[in-house]
Design an enzyme around this catalytic site. Sequence first.
Site, PDB file in Angstrom:
ATOM      1  N   ARG A  18      59.743  75.577  76.945  1.00 40.21           N
ATOM      2  CA  ARG A  18      60.230  75.602  78.326  1.00 40.21           C
ATOM      3  C   ARG A  18      59.191  76.060  79.336  1.00 40.21           C
ATOM      4  NH1 ARG A  18      65.877  75.881  79.528  1.00 40.21           N
ATOM      5  NH2 ARG A  18      65.227  76.386  81.638  1.00 40.21           N
ATOM      6  N   HIS A  43      48.866  82.243  63.690  1.00 43.24           N
ATOM      7  CA  HIS A  43      48.049  81.127  63.194  1.00 43.24           C
ATOM      8  C   HIS A  43      47.755  80.208  64.372  1.00 43.24           C
ATOM      9  CE1 HIS A  43      47.270  78.178  59.654  1.00 43.24           C
ATOM     10  NE2 HIS A  43      46.571  77.807  60.716  1.00 43.24           N
ATOM     11  N   ARG A  45      46.172  77.326  66.467  1.00 45.55           N
ATOM     12  CA  ARG A  45      45.585  76.024  66.134  1.00 45.55           C
ATOM     13  C   ARG A  45      44.792  75.514  67.329  1.00 45.55           C
ATOM     14  NH1 ARG A  45      47.910  74.107  61.363  1.00 45.55           N
ATOM     15  NH2 ARG A  45      49.699  75.334  60.683  1.00 45.55           N
ATOM     16  N   GLU A  70      45.337  83.898  61.019  1.00 49.46           N
ATOM     17  CA  GLU A  70      45.107  82.813  60.070  1.00 49.46           C
ATOM     18  C   GLU A  70      44.499  81.614  60.785  1.00 49.46           C
ATOM     19  OE1 GLU A  70      49.024  83.456  57.171  1.00 49.46           O
ATOM     20  OE2 GLU A  70      48.955  81.774  58.591  1.00 49.46           O
ATOM     21  N   THR A 100      51.936  71.845  59.490  1.00 49.19           N
ATOM     22  CA  THR A 100      51.924  73.147  58.834  1.00 49.19           C
ATOM     23  C   THR A 100      50.921  73.083  57.698  1.00 49.19           C
ATOM     24  OG1 THR A 100      53.296  74.886  57.832  1.00 49.19           O
ATOM     25  CG2 THR A 100      53.774  72.589  57.207  1.00 49.19           C
ATOM     26  N   HIS A 190      54.284  81.038  52.608  1.00 49.87           N
ATOM     27  CA  HIS A 190      54.713  79.660  52.864  1.00 49.87           C
ATOM     28  C   HIS A 190      56.042  79.387  52.161  1.00 49.87           C
ATOM     29  CE1 HIS A 190      53.627  75.839  54.797  1.00 49.87           C
ATOM     30  NE2 HIS A 190      54.490  75.334  53.923  1.00 49.87           N
ATOM     31  N   GLY A 213      57.234  83.562  58.283  1.00 49.56           N
ATOM     32  CA  GLY A 213      57.513  83.225  59.670  1.00 49.56           C
ATOM     33  C   GLY A 213      58.711  82.312  59.838  1.00 49.56           C
ATOM     34  N   HIS A 214      58.570  81.059  59.429  1.00 50.00           N
ATOM     35  CA  HIS A 214      59.589  80.053  59.731  1.00 50.00           C
ATOM     36  C   HIS A 214      60.973  80.469  59.230  1.00 50.00           C
ATOM     37  CE1 HIS A 214      61.040  75.977  60.615  1.00 50.00           C
ATOM     38  NE2 HIS A 214      61.729  76.081  59.489  1.00 50.00           N
TER      39      HIS A 214
END
Length: 237
Positions: A18, A43, A45, A70, A100, A190, A213-214
Site C-alpha cells: 500500500r 533478506h 533482495r 541474509e 524465495t 525455510h 518468517g513466512h
Amino acid sequence: MTKLSVNINKIATLRNARGGNVPDLLKVATDIQKFGGQGITIHPRPDERHIRYQDARDLKAIVHTEYNIEGNPQHNFIDLVLECQPDQVTLVPDAIGAITSSAGWDTVKNQAYLTEMIQEFQRHNIRTSIFVDPQLDMIEGAKKTGTDRIELYTEAFAHQYSLGNENGIDPYIKAAELANELGLGINAGHDLSLDNIQFFKQNIPGLLEVSIGHALIAEALYLGLDNVVNMYLQKLK
C-alpha cells in the site's frame, strides 16, 4: 534452547503493498523482541520488493538481540552488510528475481568464492553462515570455506513431514552430526512452522538457531504475534 530469529520480510511485503508505513517495520521488530524473540532476520533482495536497503540501516538501531542479514553476496549486498555490521550474515545463492530461496550452495564448486566472501565478513567481526542442503559433501565443502556456521535448508524436510513421512528428517540428522564433528555451528530455516518445529528441534543435535518468517507471520494472523512467538519458544526448549 535453540534460538528463534524471526524473519520480518513478510511485514515489509505487506507495508509495500500500500505504500506508506503501515505496518511499521521498526515497531514490529521492536515488539517481536519484547515478546521474547531472540533475533531479527531480514533478506533484502536487489529489487527491494520487501525489505529495502534503508530498512537494513534503520533496523541496526532497533535490534538489540541478534541481527541476521541474509542474501547473495553481490556487490551492493556486501556493501550493505559491511555498513550495517550485523551479528551474522547468512549467504544464500538466490537468483535475481527468485520468489524465495530454492537451494543451498554448491560449496565444492563455489569454494573459492565463498572463502573470499567469508574472509571479508569475518575481517569485520561478522559471524558467517552458509545456506546448504543436507548433503554430506556440501557440509564438508562448507567446512573448507572457513564459515562459522551452516544453515540447513529445510524445505524438503517440511514437505515430507506434511505428508506424514517422518523419515524425511534422516538426511538432516546425518548432516548435523557431521557438522558437529567438524565444529560447524548449525542453523536452520525455510518452511519451518508450528506444526513441524518441535519434531525438527528434538531430532537435530546441536541446533543453535532457526530463522522463521513466512509461516510465523501467517500463523500470527490467526493467533497473534505475541502468542505465536511464545508458542515457538516453548517448542524450541
